[in-house]
Scaffold this active site. Structure first.
Site, PDB file in Angstrom:
ATOM      1  CG  ASP A 267      -9.941  13.047   1.413  1.00  0.00           C
ATOM      2  OD1 ASP A 267     -10.407  14.407   1.237  1.00  0.00           O
ATOM      3  OD2 ASP A 267     -10.942  12.440   2.050  1.00  0.00           O
ATOM      4  CG  LEU A 268      -2.185  13.510   1.993  1.00  0.00           C
ATOM      5  CD1 LEU A 268      -1.354  14.673   3.004  1.00  0.00           C
ATOM      6  CD2 LEU A 268      -1.917  12.072   2.961  1.00  0.00           C
TER       7      LEU A 268
END
Length: 435
Positions: A267-268
């Site tokens: 995930d970012l």
């Protein structure tokens, strides 16, 4: 319900920050502190801040949670949570955008429905009809959203420059979600189309990328040879390029390392160990290793709260929240949820800035979207959200500020080398800030 309250606050702001991606402004936080939510109310409270020069005006709107929500996620279904609608079932309300242009809700919605192709019922038409029904439901939900109602009211009767718009949750969390009383969260994602229509003509900030050419972080290389490269991805750097985040871990590395191929993603907001293949043969071998469960991943997370058991397994099934992508929710497998499993073990129980926190190892047996976040945050999981999570924690959207982060780190990756088969064991220690 609409209510307004003048606040003796001077502000230099003259433009609306993006309500989906930015932390609530100090004016919004002050307004929340001054507003009294009715006793027993459960749902969303929205605030809008208008700058009148000598002071600001805070306006409020409430949306009570839908009736009939069960006490347990096991009693919920997709049909109860997201029933489809037809166009003529969507209320036909008139809206005004920032340019003063008027539009009826069904006419605005029709422009979206017209983008779907026309196909025979048994040749894709049934699926298209279902998707259109879900779109009608999402648009109808956006019309009742309290932040959108405040924005529409501002366009009808502006009193000053619009400089703040957001929502916080009130009361107990719905059984399938993870929300905390008094926490700001972004408006539901299904409101984005109506928001874009309403805010047209209103001075506002677009959702900006987190990383620009001027702010590219250093990416430490942990292992590298002709077949694979493994790095320690910083938080708030996308793994691969996207619509908003065009600069990513992969694109930055490719400037000096040549073409890379995606093997897995983080995930970012998640930092830590991530591997890229450097040729197609290595890519095929690594993909097969992931499919054959030959890869082991260990995450470290700092949780907000004290976990009771020292170790265990969480098996809550997950489903995407159709009105609020990419947020996930807990839904039984019989109702459409997908099976998930996460093993955990406590590293230490401590205190962070006066709060009880727990450092844990997390071992995902499956790889669902936001699996670790939901399994930690949900009341029937660990009941302790990952610190700094803007989606599911007590900090909520305030976690988007520069001095916080999602305290989730991919600390260890073990996998067979794509050419030699030798086991690669790569680690990177976590470094969570105190906040």
């Amino acid at each position: 319900m609409f209510d307004s309250l003048p606040l003796e606050i001077r502000s230099e702001r003259q433009i609306l920050p993006d309500p989906f991606t930015t932390a609530p402004t100090p004016e919004m936080l002050a307004a929340r502190a001054h507003f009294s939510v009715p006793a027993g109310f459960v749902g969303r409270a929205a605030v809008m801040i208008e700058n009148l020069g000598s002071h600001v005006l805070a306006s409020f709107c409430l949306e009570q949670t839908a009736s009939g929500m069960a006490a347990s996620y096991r009693d919920l279904s997709e049909a109860l949570l997201w029933p489809a609608l037809q166009l003529d079932e969507v209320p036909n309300m008139n809206f005004i955008n920032g340019h003063g242009q008027q539009g009826a809700s069904r006419a605005i919605l029709q422009t979206l429905l017209d983008e779907y192709p026309v196909k025979p019922y048994f040749q894709g038409g049934r699926e298209i009809q279902w998707r259109k029904g879900q779109l009608c439901r999402a648009f109808a939900e956006s019309m009742t959203d309290p932040a959108m109602r405040l924005l529409a009211e501002h366009n009808r009767n502006p009193k000053g420059a619009l400089i703040g718009l957001g929502e916080w949750w009130c009361g107990a969390s719905p059984a399938h979600e993870m929300r905390f009383d008094g926490t700001f969260y972004a408006p539901r994602a299904c409101t984005k189309f109506l928001y874009a229509w309403l805010v047209d003509g209103v001075p506002h900030e677009e959702a900006l990328p987190l990383v620009t050419e001027e702010t590219i972080p250093h990416i430490p290389v942990l292992y590298e040879d002709r077949d694979v490269i493994v790095v320690n991805k910083p938080t708030r750097l996308s793994s691969v390029p996207g619509i908003r985040e065009t600069i990513s871990c992969m694109s930055v590395l490719e400037r000096t390392k040549g073409q890379l191929f995606v093997v897995h993603r983080l995930d970012l907001d998640t930092s830590g160990v991530i591997a890229f293949a450097r040729n197609t043969r290595a890519l095929a071998a690594l993909n097969e290793a992931f499919r054959s469960d030959l890869v082991m991943k260990r995450y470290v997370a700092r949780l907000d709260g004290s976990v009771r058991a020292d170790r265990g397994t969480i098996t809550l099934p997950l489903s995407v929240n159709r009105l609020d992508r990419p947020r996930q929710c807990v839904l039984s497998e019989s109702a459409g949820g997908k099976a998930c499993a996460t093993d955990y073990e406590v590293i230490s129980r401590t205190s962070t800035c006066g709060r009880a926190t727990t450092l844990v190892n997390l071992y995902p047996a499956t790889g669902r979207t936001h699996q670790l976040r939901v399994h930690c945050a949900h009341a029937e999981g660990l009941g302790c959200p990952i610190d700094g999570d803007p989606f599911y924690s007590r900090l909520g959207l305030e976690g988007e500020s520069a001095d916080t982060r999602l305290c989730l780190h991919a600390a260890e990756l073990t996998l067979p080398h794509p050419a030699s088969g030798e086991i690669l064991h790569i680690e990177a220690p976590q470094d969570f800030p105190d906040f």
